[in-house]
Design an enzyme around this catalytic site. Structure first.
Site, PDB file in Angstrom:
ATOM      1  N   TYR A  79      45.305  57.004  13.824  1.00 40.96           N
ATOM      2  CA  TYR A  79      45.165  57.033  15.286  1.00 40.96           C
ATOM      3  C   TYR A  79      46.445  57.581  15.910  1.00 40.96           C
ATOM      4  O   TYR A  79      46.408  58.394  16.829  1.00 40.96           O
ATOM      5  CB  TYR A  79      44.888  55.617  15.802  1.00 40.96           C
ATOM      6  CG  TYR A  79      44.552  55.574  17.281  1.00 40.96           C
ATOM      7  CD1 TYR A  79      43.225  55.563  17.709  1.00 40.96           C
ATOM      8  CD2 TYR A  79      45.556  55.545  18.250  1.00 40.96           C
ATOM      9  CE1 TYR A  79      42.910  55.523  19.055  1.00 40.96           C
ATOM     10  CE2 TYR A  79      45.248  55.516  19.596  1.00 40.96           C
ATOM     11  CZ  TYR A  79      43.923  55.503  19.998  1.00 40.96           C
ATOM     12  OH  TYR A  79      43.619  55.475  21.331  1.00 40.96           O
ATOM     13  N   PHE A 131      37.230  80.895  35.881  1.00 35.08           N
ATOM     14  CA  PHE A 131      36.163  80.509  34.980  1.00 35.08           C
ATOM     15  C   PHE A 131      35.481  79.304  35.634  1.00 35.08           C
ATOM     16  O   PHE A 131      36.108  78.584  36.402  1.00 35.08           O
ATOM     17  CB  PHE A 131      36.683  80.194  33.567  1.00 35.08           C
ATOM     18  CG  PHE A 131      35.543  79.869  32.650  1.00 35.08           C
ATOM     19  CD1 PHE A 131      34.661  80.853  32.259  1.00 35.08           C
ATOM     20  CD2 PHE A 131      35.304  78.565  32.235  1.00 35.08           C
ATOM     21  CE1 PHE A 131      33.554  80.553  31.472  1.00 35.08           C
ATOM     22  CE2 PHE A 131      34.203  78.261  31.448  1.00 35.08           C
ATOM     23  CZ  PHE A 131      33.324  79.249  31.063  1.00 35.08           C
ATOM     24  N   THR A 132      34.183  79.096  35.349  1.00 36.56           N
ATOM     25  CA  THR A 132      33.413  78.067  36.074  1.00 36.56           C
ATOM     26  C   THR A 132      34.100  76.697  36.077  1.00 36.56           C
ATOM     27  O   THR A 132      34.262  76.076  37.124  1.00 36.56           O
ATOM     28  CB  THR A 132      32.000  77.920  35.472  1.00 36.56           C
ATOM     29  OG1 THR A 132      32.123  77.740  34.058  1.00 36.56           O
ATOM     30  CG2 THR A 132      31.150  79.147  35.746  1.00 36.56           C
ATOM     31  N   ASP A 222      45.553  81.091  30.298  1.00 33.73           N
ATOM     32  CA  ASP A 222      44.375  80.547  29.615  1.00 33.73           C
ATOM     33  C   ASP A 222      44.172  81.419  28.378  1.00 33.73           C
ATOM     34  O   ASP A 222      43.765  82.573  28.472  1.00 33.73           O
ATOM     35  CB  ASP A 222      43.152  80.617  30.538  1.00 33.73           C
ATOM     36  CG  ASP A 222      41.870  80.116  29.857  1.00 33.73           C
ATOM     37  OD1 ASP A 222      41.794  80.148  28.620  1.00 33.73           O
ATOM     38  OD2 ASP A 222      40.936  79.711  30.575  1.00 33.73           O
ATOM     39  N   LYS A 265      36.922  79.102  20.812  1.00 31.72           N
ATOM     40  CA  LYS A 265      36.721  80.558  20.787  1.00 31.72           C
ATOM     41  C   LYS A 265      37.608  81.202  19.714  1.00 31.72           C
ATOM     42  O   LYS A 265      37.268  81.155  18.541  1.00 31.72           O
ATOM     43  CB  LYS A 265      36.961  81.110  22.186  1.00 31.72           C
ATOM     44  CG  LYS A 265      35.825  80.655  23.123  1.00 31.72           C
ATOM     45  CD  LYS A 265      35.996  81.114  24.550  1.00 31.72           C
ATOM     46  CE  LYS A 265      34.831  80.701  25.395  1.00 31.72           C
ATOM     47  NZ  LYS A 265      33.824  81.736  25.584  1.00 31.72           N
ATOM     48  N   ARG A 388      25.215  85.128  33.891  1.00 30.88           N
ATOM     49  CA  ARG A 388      26.532  85.031  34.527  1.00 30.88           C
ATOM     50  C   ARG A 388      26.430  85.812  35.829  1.00 30.88           C
ATOM     51  O   ARG A 388      26.803  86.965  35.922  1.00 30.88           O
ATOM     52  CB  ARG A 388      27.633  85.590  33.628  1.00 30.88           C
ATOM     53  CG  ARG A 388      27.901  84.791  32.376  1.00 30.88           C
ATOM     54  CD  ARG A 388      28.808  83.584  32.522  1.00 30.88           C
ATOM     55  NE  ARG A 388      28.249  82.367  33.054  1.00 30.88           N
ATOM     56  CZ  ARG A 388      28.716  81.147  32.767  1.00 30.88           C
ATOM     57  NH1 ARG A 388      29.712  80.981  31.932  1.00 30.88           N
ATOM     58  NH2 ARG A 388      28.211  80.085  33.314  1.00 30.88           N
ATOM     59  N   PHE A 454      23.978  75.979  36.969  1.00 26.60           N
ATOM     60  CA  PHE A 454      23.427  76.808  35.896  1.00 26.60           C
ATOM     61  C   PHE A 454      23.138  76.018  34.628  1.00 26.60           C
ATOM     62  O   PHE A 454      22.318  76.419  33.818  1.00 26.60           O
ATOM     63  CB  PHE A 454      24.350  78.002  35.588  1.00 26.60           C
ATOM     64  CG  PHE A 454      25.720  77.612  35.095  1.00 26.60           C
ATOM     65  CD1 PHE A 454      26.751  77.383  35.988  1.00 26.60           C
ATOM     66  CD2 PHE A 454      25.973  77.490  33.746  1.00 26.60           C
ATOM     67  CE1 PHE A 454      28.024  77.021  35.537  1.00 26.60           C
ATOM     68  CE2 PHE A 454      27.242  77.133  33.279  1.00 26.60           C
ATOM     69  CZ  PHE A 454      28.263  76.886  34.186  1.00 26.60           C
TER      70      PHE A 454
HETATM   71  N1  F0G Z   1      38.554  79.023  29.844  1.00 23.19           N
HETATM   72  C1  F0G Z   1      37.804  80.053  29.440  1.00 23.19           C
HETATM   73  C2  F0G Z   1      38.307  81.440  29.587  1.00 23.19           C
HETATM   74  C3  F0G Z   1      36.549  79.812  28.855  1.00 23.19           C
HETATM   75  O1  F0G Z   1      35.818  80.852  28.449  1.00 23.19           O
HETATM   76  C4  F0G Z   1      36.098  78.489  28.707  1.00 23.19           C
HETATM   77  C5  F0G Z   1      34.794  78.200  28.137  1.00 23.19           C
HETATM   78  C6  F0G Z   1      36.913  77.446  29.174  1.00 23.19           C
HETATM   79  C7  F0G Z   1      38.135  77.748  29.736  1.00 23.19           C
HETATM   80  C8  F0G Z   1      36.494  76.017  29.047  1.00 23.19           C
HETATM   81  O2  F0G Z   1      36.606  75.625  27.729  1.00 23.19           O
HETATM   82  O3  F0G Z   1      34.241  75.089  27.069  1.00 23.19           O
HETATM   83  O4  F0G Z   1      36.178  74.352  25.679  1.00 23.19           O
HETATM   84  O5  F0G Z   1      35.751  73.306  27.869  1.00 23.19           O
HETATM   85  N2  F0G Z   1      33.914  79.049  27.947  1.00 23.19           N
HETATM   86  C9  F0G Z   1      32.605  78.806  27.337  1.00 23.19           C
HETATM   87  C10 F0G Z   1      31.754  80.033  27.423  1.00 23.19           C
HETATM   88  C11 F0G Z   1      31.918  77.587  27.810  1.00 23.19           C
HETATM   89  O6  F0G Z   1      30.571  79.936  27.042  1.00 23.19           O
HETATM   90  O7  F0G Z   1      32.215  81.101  27.812  1.00 23.19           O
HETATM   91  P1  F0G Z   1      35.646  74.531  27.054  1.00 23.19           P
END
Ligand code: F0G
Length: 481
Positions: A79, A131-132, A222, A265, A388, A454
């Site tokens: 842990y 990013f969303t 990022d 990723k 998107r 979405f």
């Molecule tokens: N930043 C970027 C550029 C991303 O593409 C993502 C996630 C995140 C942050 C958030 O990271 O999902 O690990 O919490 N992108 C995914 C996509 C969800 O399908 O493009 P996460």
């Protein structure tokens, strides 16, 4: 690696052997219509068993290497004080050049912690593009996102090599208008996701760093898709053409005060992290890690994934790994262009993006152009893409639609998962769909969540166009495909 064939064509070559496979199913079009209708025409709500090629995302869906799997077997499930954490720390220091590492369960958790620390009500966060999840976290804490892409970044059909670059004049005027103390930080996103996986250049990032430093503003990168951005810099920015991927990654990281990433990723695992060389930032975030994620040495990640992440960080420096999806995406996009299908150019990282605005120019944005194209792609192929566009934008406070800058159906290419014959199948079905595009109509919401709609929103096809499309498909391909 690309291989030149004797007839002059260039093929992206898989520099790996497939030793473990997973069965794929192709359910026939009539069944695809049934399950898509049940899923409210939202590809997020499909079950994976009904999907032939899952191109929804490259997030957490990449093939792992034998070395990553082997490393998982020697993880230390302590842990506190886990040896796995220290192996991750070594990899981060060696490849990224940062001393302090805070693991988190995924990228958005890093955004949450950074927002809590830096974003105050009334603040602004200039960035190349949102990013969303980034936008959601920064907005929830009262901050505003200011997107300052360079001219032409939102033109889908373009030759501009670095559409992820920031407009430096706008950055200067934002600093002058708001004042440095209202700026939480400047955020640059590698291989900018929502505009078609487009990279930034090192020249641009270095200038941003210089301007920010002049005003005492910190730079946050990022780095979720850093190896792809580095690979595209090597290909497109002359000064770095003979640099190694690792050296380019390090040069990017040198411009950042803080970097965070989704490990799902480029790292090819499931997890995330924040890293920095600034002890003060590290110490400010650290107490919150056990509150929201987990103790410092695991941060909500499985220690197995931490081990695999340490290996993934080293492996992403290999040209064949950094370029695995980029070269497939380039091939995919070039084949679609040959068939007249409109896609985002130049091809970037992450995905091949169909430009729905041109693909289905007869569908207005308030009828969800990209959502309709993504649904139609599934019906015509069993390939799952992701909308998107306007569906991915939530309504404004007054309840009005906020039309998206672009309407894209994103066909993500998870690293080392699909073969070239599968890509050829997708090309063929997309070309067929493009020829029958007039059959596609818009969508309307029947269930609309208030945030990130979405993910769980349900829609209906206007005029029942799904049936008509499937009938046309069956007329050409029969009932079994
Ligand atoms: N930043 C970027 C550029 C991303 O593409 C993502 C996630 C995140 C942050 C958030 O990271 O999902 O690990 O919490 N992108 C995914 C996509 C969800 O399908 O493009 P996460």
């Amino acid at each position: 690696m690309n291989v030149k064939l004797s007839d002059g064509r260039v093929l992206p070559m898989e520099m790996h052997k497939v030793r473990i496979v997973q069965q794929a199913n192709l359910v026939p079009a009539a069944e695809r219509l049934t399950v898509l209708t049940e899923a409210g025409y939202n590809t997020f709500l499909l079950r994976s068993r009904d999907v032939f090629m899952d191109m929804l995302t490259d997030s957490g869906t990449n093939a792992m290497s034998d070395r990553q799997l082997a490393a998982m077997m020697v993880s230390d499930d302590a842990y506190a004080g886990s040896e796995s954490y220290y192996r991750l720390q070594d990899a981060v220091e060696e490849v990224f050049g940062f001393k302090y590492v805070l693991p988190v369960h995924q990228g958005r958790a890093a955004e949450h912690l950074l927002a809590r620390l830096f974003v105050k009500p009334g603040d602004v966060v200039p960035m190349n593009y949102h990013f969303t999840t980034t936008k959601a976290h920064f907005n929830l804490l009262g901050g505003d996102v200011l997107e300052i892409l360079c001219d032409g970044a939102l033109i889908a059909d373009s030759q501009e090599p670095f559409k992820g670059d920031m407009d430096l004049d706008q950055l200067r005027s934002i600093i002058a208008d708001y004042g440095a103390d209202k700026i939480s930080f400047v955020r640059m996103e590698c291989t900018t996701n929502l505009i078609g996986g487009q990279p930034f250049s090192l020249a641009n990032l270095k200038e941003i760093r210089r301007i920010a430093e002049e005003h005492g503003i910190i730079v946050v990168v990022d780095a979720s898709l850093i190896s792809e951005n580095a690979y595209l810099i090597k290909q497109r920015e002359a000064e770095y053409s003979d640099w190694s991927i690792k050296a380019i990654i390090q040069e990017i990281m040198r411009q950042a005060d803080i970097m965070y990433l989704s490990g799902r990723k480029s790292c090819a695992v499931r997890g995330g992290m924040i890293a920095t060389n600034n002890e003060q930032h590290f110490k400010a975030i650290m107490p919150w890690l056990p509150v929201y994620e987990g103790f410092l040495t695991y941060g909500g990640m499985s220690t197995k994934e931490i081990e695999a992440m340490a290996v993934g960080i080293h492996e992403m420096c290999d040209d064949n790994v950094a370029g695995a999806s980029v070269e497939f995406i380039r091939h995919f996009a070039e084949r679609l262009i040959e068939k007249g299908v409109p896609v985002v150019t130049p091809p970037g990282g992450l995905a091949c993006h169909v430009d729905a605005m041109r693909f289905a120019s007869h569908i207005p944005q308030h009828e969800y152009t990209a959502g309709a194209v993504a649904a139609a792609i599934y019906l015509a192929s069993g390939v799952r893409s992701m909308e998107r566009g306007t569906v991915s934008m939530d309504r404004d406070e007054a309840g009005n639609e906020t039309p998206s800058d672009m309407e894209l159906a994103r066909l993500a290419v998870p690293r080392r998962v699909y073969t070239l014959s599968q890509i050829e199948y997708a090309v063929d079905r997309l070309a067929w769909l493009y020829q029958h595009r007039d059959l596609i109509r818009g969508l309307k919401f029947v269930e609309e969540p208030p945030v990130l709609r979405f993910f769980f929103g349900r829609m209906e096809a206007l005029d029942g166009w799904g049936e008509a499309l499937v009938r046309a498909f069956q007329a050409d391909f029969g009932p079994d495909l």
